[in-house]
Structure formats: C-alpha cells, structure tokens
Design a protein around this motif. Structure first.
Motif, PDB file in Angstrom:
ATOM      1  N   UNK A  53       0.873  -1.175   0.000  1.00 25.12           N
ATOM      2  CA  UNK A  53       0.000   0.000   0.000  1.00 25.12           C
ATOM      3  C   UNK A  53       0.904   1.217   0.000  1.00 25.12           C
ATOM      4  N   UNK A  54       0.718   2.077  -0.975  1.00 29.58           N
ATOM      5  CA  UNK A  54       1.603   3.215  -1.122  1.00 29.58           C
ATOM      6  C   UNK A  54       1.111   4.404  -0.303  1.00 29.58           C
ATOM      7  N   UNK A  55       1.912   5.434  -0.265  1.00 28.31           N
ATOM      8  CA  UNK A  55       1.582   6.620   0.520  1.00 28.31           C
ATOM      9  C   UNK A  55       0.296   7.273   0.031  1.00 28.31           C
ATOM     10  N   UNK A  56      -0.025   7.120  -1.256  1.00 26.11           N
ATOM     11  CA  UNK A  56      -1.264   7.703  -1.765  1.00 26.11           C
ATOM     12  C   UNK A  56      -2.413   6.715  -1.793  1.00 26.11           C
ATOM     13  N   UNK A  57      -2.209   5.562  -1.163  1.00 25.12           N
ATOM     14  CA  UNK A  57      -3.300   4.614  -0.988  1.00 25.12           C
ATOM     15  C   UNK A  57      -3.453   3.564  -2.056  1.00 25.12           C
ATOM     16  N   UNK A  58      -2.587   3.545  -3.049  1.00 27.64           N
ATOM     17  CA  UNK A  58      -2.670   2.498  -4.073  1.00 27.64           C
ATOM     18  C   UNK A  58      -2.244   1.160  -3.485  1.00 27.64           C
ATOM     19  N   UNK A  59      -2.947   0.116  -3.860  1.00 29.92           N
ATOM     20  CA  UNK A  59      -2.635  -1.220  -3.349  1.00 29.92           C
ATOM     21  C   UNK A  59      -2.305  -2.147  -4.502  1.00 29.92           C
ATOM     22  N   UNK A  60      -1.449  -3.118  -4.215  1.00 32.92           N
ATOM     23  CA  UNK A  60      -1.091  -4.140  -5.191  1.00 32.92           C
ATOM     24  C   UNK A  60      -0.868  -5.456  -4.463  1.00 32.92           C
ATOM     25  N   UNK A  61      -1.080  -6.536  -5.199  1.00 34.82           N
ATOM     26  CA  UNK A  61      -0.967  -7.866  -4.616  1.00 34.82           C
ATOM     27  C   UNK A  61      -0.244  -8.795  -5.574  1.00 34.82           C
ATOM     28  N   UNK A  62       0.414  -9.790  -5.007  1.00 32.93           N
ATOM     29  CA  UNK A  62       0.931 -10.843  -5.864  1.00 32.93           C
ATOM     30  C   UNK A  62      -0.259 -11.663  -6.348  1.00 32.93           C
ATOM     31  N   UNK A  63      -0.082 -12.302  -7.494  1.00 36.68           N
ATOM     32  CA  UNK A  63      -1.212 -12.998  -8.120  1.00 36.68           C
ATOM     33  C   UNK A  63      -1.821 -14.061  -7.207  1.00 36.68           C
ATOM     34  N   UNK A  64      -0.993 -14.704  -6.421  1.00 35.63           N
ATOM     35  CA  UNK A  64      -1.471 -15.831  -5.612  1.00 35.63           C
ATOM     36  C   UNK A  64      -2.459 -15.422  -4.520  1.00 35.63           C
ATOM     37  N   UNK A  65      -2.508 -14.137  -4.179  1.00 39.91           N
ATOM     38  CA  UNK A  65      -3.403 -13.703  -3.100  1.00 39.91           C
ATOM     39  C   UNK A  65      -4.483 -12.750  -3.581  1.00 39.91           C
ATOM     40  N   UNK A  66      -4.459 -12.392  -4.845  1.00 40.88           N
ATOM     41  CA  UNK A  66      -5.466 -11.467  -5.367  1.00 40.88           C
ATOM     42  C   UNK A  66      -6.869 -12.026  -5.172  1.00 40.88           C
ATOM     43  N   UNK A  67      -7.766 -11.170  -4.713  1.00 42.03           N
ATOM     44  CA  UNK A  67      -9.132 -11.586  -4.463  1.00 42.03           C
ATOM     45  C   UNK A  67      -9.342 -12.227  -3.107  1.00 42.03           C
ATOM     46  N   UNK A  68      -8.251 -12.525  -2.408  1.00 45.35           N
ATOM     47  CA  UNK A  68      -8.372 -13.167  -1.086  1.00 45.35           C
ATOM     48  C   UNK A  68      -7.830 -12.291   0.037  1.00 45.35           C
ATOM     49  N   UNK A  69      -6.782 -11.541  -0.244  1.00 47.37           N
ATOM     50  CA  UNK A  69      -6.140 -10.703   0.766  1.00 47.37           C
ATOM     51  C   UNK A  69      -6.446  -9.239   0.494  1.00 47.37           C
TER      52      UNK A  69
END
Length: 119
Positions: A53-69
């Motif tokens: 989660x970046x300072x401006x609120x953008x979030x990213x996930x590794x593919x294995x956890x997308x939709x779950x975390x």
C-alpha cells in the motif's frame, strides 16, 4: 521505529485471519509518507512480497493472493493490516511488514507473526 506484527495463528483451509503491524515509535507524518509492504517467509523460501500500500493509498498484490487478501493502513494508529480470507496451505509462513523505498527497506524487520493453514 520498531515493527510489531500480530494476529497470526493456526486455521483450517478456507479460514480467515487479520494481521496487524504497528510501527511503534513512528510519527504520523512519516508513517503516512511511507510506502508499506506485507511480506511472507517460509522455511523453503526467502522473504517474499505479498502486498503493498503506497503513501497515496494504491494497493497491489501478488497474483497468488489477489481476491483473497486485502492490505490497508490506519495512519492514526500507525498500523498496516492484512485481511486474509479463503486461506490455503500455501499461505503458511511468517508474515512481516516494512516500509520500503525502491529496493531498500527502512526499518529492522521485527519478529513477524506466524500463520499456519492446515487441516
């Protein structure tokens, strides 16, 4: 700054956990300005990035956890959260958080919190 992770435990596949990571000793402005990551380490692998989660609120996930975390942060509490749903055995590991800037980590890692997913 000391990073204190908590919320881990043992759950069955399909279960949920909410991990917290408090940046003790940080101040609001510094915490808010940092980009934060949640990381996982297993005996078989090096520490790997799970979500950011970046300072401006953008979030990213590794593919294995997308939709779950879901990663989030509470600036007033200087805390980074990781909501983990539909847990799988491969999610097992010790979870950490840290602030990062490029390829560098800003703080000592702390002890992490252990998550075990098994039936």
């Amino acid at each position: 700054v000391q990073l204190q992770a908590s919320g881990g435990g043992s759950v069955q596949p399909g279960g949920s956990l909410r991990l917290s990571c408090v940046a003790r000793g940080s101040i609001f402005s510094v915490f808010s300005a940092n980009d934060w990551g949640r990381y996982r380490q297993t005996p078989e692998s090096q520490r790997e990035l799970v979500a950011t989660v970046t300072s401006n609120g953008n979030v990213n996930y590794v593919d294995s956890v997308k939709g779950r975390f879901t990663i989030s942060r509470d600036k007033s509490r200087k805390t980074v959260y990781l909501q983990m749903n539909s847990l799988k055995p491969e999610d097992t590991g010790v979870y950490f958080c840290n602030a990062y800037r490029g390829d560098s980590y800003l703080y000592n890692w702390g002890r992490g919190t252990e998550v075990t997913v098994s039936s």
